[in-house]
Every structure is written in structure tokens, then in C-alpha cells.
Design an enzyme around this catalytic site. Structure first.
Site, PDB file in Angstrom:
ATOM      1  N   ASN A   9      25.995  13.732  79.824  1.00 33.28           N
ATOM      2  CA  ASN A   9      27.347  13.337  79.410  1.00 33.28           C
ATOM      3  C   ASN A   9      28.163  14.627  79.276  1.00 33.28           C
ATOM      4  OD1 ASN A   9      29.670  12.430  78.209  1.00 33.28           O
ATOM      5  ND2 ASN A   9      28.730  11.942  76.228  1.00 33.28           N
ATOM      6  N   TRP A  10      28.964  14.877  80.297  1.00 32.01           N
ATOM      7  CA  TRP A  10      29.726  16.140  80.303  1.00 32.01           C
ATOM      8  C   TRP A  10      30.915  16.116  79.348  1.00 32.01           C
ATOM      9  CZ3 TRP A  10      30.140  17.581  86.255  1.00 32.01           C
ATOM     10  CH2 TRP A  10      28.894  18.019  86.687  1.00 32.01           C
ATOM     11  N   LYS A  11      31.245  14.943  78.826  1.00 30.86           N
ATOM     12  CA  LYS A  11      32.434  14.798  77.960  1.00 30.86           C
ATOM     13  C   LYS A  11      33.656  15.386  78.687  1.00 30.86           C
ATOM     14  CE  LYS A  11      29.355  15.111  74.055  1.00 30.86           C
ATOM     15  NZ  LYS A  11      29.223  15.197  72.621  1.00 30.86           N
ATOM     16  N   HIS A  96      30.341   5.263  72.826  1.00 28.48           N
ATOM     17  CA  HIS A  96      29.958   6.585  72.308  1.00 28.48           C
ATOM     18  C   HIS A  96      30.647   6.809  70.966  1.00 28.48           C
ATOM     19  CE1 HIS A  96      29.547  10.912  71.927  1.00 28.48           C
ATOM     20  NE2 HIS A  96      28.599  10.848  72.841  1.00 28.48           N
ATOM     21  N   GLU A  98      32.104   9.236  69.785  1.00 26.59           N
ATOM     22  CA  GLU A  98      33.427   9.899  69.882  1.00 26.59           C
ATOM     23  C   GLU A  98      34.514   8.890  70.249  1.00 26.59           C
ATOM     24  OE1 GLU A  98      32.151  13.049  72.511  1.00 26.59           O
ATOM     25  OE2 GLU A  98      30.893  13.823  70.888  1.00 26.59           O
ATOM     26  N   GLU A 168      21.983   7.381  69.196  1.00 22.93           N
ATOM     27  CA  GLU A 168      22.596   8.682  68.969  1.00 22.93           C
ATOM     28  C   GLU A 168      23.066   8.782  67.525  1.00 22.93           C
ATOM     29  OE1 GLU A 168      24.029  10.567  72.850  1.00 22.93           O
ATOM     30  OE2 GLU A 168      25.673   9.396  72.087  1.00 22.93           O
ATOM     31  N   GLY A 174      26.170  17.088  68.930  1.00 15.95           N
ATOM     32  CA  GLY A 174      26.944  18.329  69.035  1.00 15.95           C
ATOM     33  C   GLY A 174      26.776  19.269  67.856  1.00 15.95           C
ATOM     34  N   SER A 213      21.820  16.579  70.194  1.00 11.47           N
ATOM     35  CA  SER A 213      21.275  17.943  70.218  1.00 11.47           C
ATOM     36  C   SER A 213      19.903  18.020  70.898  1.00 11.47           C
ATOM     37  CB  SER A 213      21.237  18.514  68.801  1.00 11.47           C
ATOM     38  OG  SER A 213      22.560  18.574  68.278  1.00 11.47           O
ATOM     39  N   GLY A 234      24.522  15.891  75.875  1.00  9.98           N
ATOM     40  CA  GLY A 234      25.874  16.446  75.925  1.00  9.98           C
ATOM     41  C   GLY A 234      25.831  17.921  76.267  1.00  9.98           C
TER      42      GLY A 234
HETATM   43  C1  PEP Z   1      26.378  13.048  73.328  1.00 10.15           C
HETATM   44  O1  PEP Z   1      27.551  13.316  73.136  1.00 10.15           O
HETATM   45  O2  PEP Z   1      26.061  11.989  73.858  1.00 10.15           O
HETATM   46  C2  PEP Z   1      25.393  14.030  72.881  1.00 10.15           C
HETATM   47  C3  PEP Z   1      24.172  13.624  72.701  1.00 10.15           C
HETATM   48  O3  PEP Z   1      25.839  15.316  72.668  1.00 10.15           O
HETATM   49  P1  PEP Z   1      24.923  16.599  72.309  1.00 10.15           P
HETATM   50  O4  PEP Z   1      23.729  16.585  73.245  1.00 10.15           O
HETATM   51  O5  PEP Z   1      25.812  17.775  72.548  1.00 10.15           O
HETATM   52  O6  PEP Z   1      24.510  16.438  70.898  1.00 10.15           O
END
Ligand code: PEP
Length: 255
Positions: A9-11, A96, A98, A168, A174, A213, A234
Site C-alpha cells: 500500500n503505497w498510500k 483503511h 486512514e 491492521e 506507520g 509496521s 505501507g
Molecule cells: C498500512 O497503511 O496499511 C500499513 C500497514 O502501514 P505501515 O506498514 O507503514 O504500518
């Protein structure tokens, strides 16, 4: 046999040139390796066709990070599932944290998006997870149950194989602080049991990804858990070498 999906997931990251450079490096690695894990890249909407053009002759699949639930019409700034399918997407991330936090998406909206994606033969990666406050109040299972019951409301068990769930924990996204393997194991087992209660045998086939993470250092331990079928990644998915190392951990589990 265990199935694994490693999803990036590049956001809101990467320009066209950066996206193409990642895709070209991934292409050369994928062409040299016979992989059992499925790989999915979810770039920002605008870069989907560029990444697709580079990877479309491989088994790597492309997805989007969001979609709207309507097919077309006066919805400025929105993208429909049909449009995503038309540029080669096979998956779409829905719900998600976010999107829930910054764009006010609630469980009912998420349910409409999931149904709309499925109707267009786009596989939803349905994100669920508790906040730190909810965990501290021992509400994790209540939150997961509410999100899943409403998010998957009125979905037929015979299409459940097209749905992927991503657990998640919001506090792990993040932050550099992953959930512990015990916490992940507990949440994934709870989700699996709930899916089987709601959808019978079809609930057994649903892939459950962990996100929060995840990186090449903790991936092997997390991927080893019985009800973990891969990861939604992410930050660590932005670097192609780090992403490939995560896929390699998944391959070790499957070998
Ligand atoms: C995500 O946003 O789906 C995610 C898991 O981010 P990160 O790996 O940066 O925690």
C-alpha cells in the site's frame, strides 16, 4: 495448503518516475524467481496504468487504495470499481483506517463499497482494526466483530473467497511498533472464528493479512502464524529491496 498474499500500500507516495523505477526493479526480480506467494501493488490512482504496463505480463497484480460505491455520475473526484477494472486492477483496499479517520468513512459506507467492488469483480481488501484506546479498554474483539458484521452485511457466503481481510491495529500503522505475535495470533484467530460462524466453510477460505509496521525483520515470525496469510505493507513497501525481502520471507514459509 497455506496461501500468502503480500500487498504493497503505497498510500500517497511516489511520482510516475519513482513508480516505474520500482516496477522495473520488481519485474527483473520476479522474472528470475518462481514464486508461490501472490504479490499485489497498490499505487495511487494516477500511477496505476504506468505500473500495470510494466508488470502486466507477470503474476504480480495491481490494485487501488480506495473506490466509490456508485458506478458513474456527478461525484467529483471519485473513482468507480468499473474504472479500476478497466485499467487492470484486480483488488481494491477498502476501509483503511486512514480513510476512516481522515475521510469519515463509517462501517455502512465501507459495506456499500465492498458490495460495489464485488459486483464489478474487484476483490476487496477489507481493513479492520482497533485504536489504542479501544485495545486498552479491552474492546478489540468487540470492535473487530462490529466492523466485520456491518462491513460484510448482506454478502453471500459463495463470494467470500473473493474477499481478503486485513487486520491492521490502528496504533501499529506507520508507528514502527508492530503488534506482538501473540496479539496478532489472537486477533487473527478471532477473525477466522467469526468468519466461520458467519459464512460456514467459506469463512475458512478467506485470506487474512496482517498490517502495521510489518518489515523484513518481523515478517517471518508474523507470517508463520497459522491464520496469517500475508501482509498489507505501507512504509516498508516503498523500498523495492525491502519489499522483495518481505516476499522472500513469505516464500520461506511456503517452501
Ligand atoms: C498500512 O497503511 O496499511 C500499513 C500497514 O502501514 P505501515 O506498514 O507503514 O504500518
Amino acid at each position: 495448503m497455506k496461501q500468502m498474499l503480500i500487498a504493497a500500500n503505497w498510500k500517497m507516495n511516489k511520482t510516475r518516475v519513482e513508480s516505474e523505477s520500482f516496477a522495473n526493479e520488481l519485474l527483473s526480480w520476479v522474472e528470475k524467481n518462481n514464486l508461490r506467494s501472490k504479490i499485489l501493488i497498490c499505487p495511487p490512482f494516477i500511477n496505476i496504468p504506468f505500473v500495470y504496463n510494466i508488470l502486466c505480463k507477470t503474476a504480480v497484480q495491481i490494485g487501488a487504495q480506495n473506490c466509490f460505491f456508485e458506478k458513474e455520475g456527478a461525484y467529483t473526484g471519485e473513482i468507480s470499481p468499473q474504472m479500476l477494472v478497466s485499467v487492470g486492477c484486480k483488488y481494491v483496499i477498502i476501509g483503511h483506517s486512514e480513510r476512516r479517520t481522515h475521510f469519515g468513512e463509517n462501517d455502512e459506507v465501507i459495506n456499500r463499497k465492498i458490495k460495489s467492488a464485488l459486483a464489478s469483480e474487484l476483490k476487496p481488501i477489507f481493513c479492520v482494526g482497533e485504536t489504542l484506546n479501544e485495545r486498552e479498554m479491552q474492546l478489540t474483539n468487540n470492535v473487530l466483530e462490529r466492523q466485520i458484521r456491518i462491513g460484510l452485511c448482506a454478502i453471500d457466503s459463495n463470494i467470500m473467497e473473493n474477499i481478503v481481510i486485513a487486520y491492521e491495529p490502528v496504533w501499529a500503522i506507520g508507528t514502527g511498533i508492530s503488534a506482538t505475535t501473540e496479539q496478532i495470533d489472537e486477533a487473527h484467530n478471532f477473525i477466522r472464528k467469526l468468519l466461520v460462524d458467519l459464512f460456514g466453510n467459506s469463512g475458512k477460505a478467506v485470506l487474512i493479512l496482517y498490517g502495521g509496521s510489518l518489515n523484513s525483520n518481523n515478517a517471518y515470525e508474523i507470517f508463520s502464524l497459522e491464520n496469517v496469510n500475508g501482509g498489507l505493507i505501507g512504509k516498508a513497501s516503498l523500498d523495492v529491496k525491502e519489499f522483495i525481502q518481505i516476499v522472500e520471507k513469505s516464500e520461506q514459509i511456503l517452501s
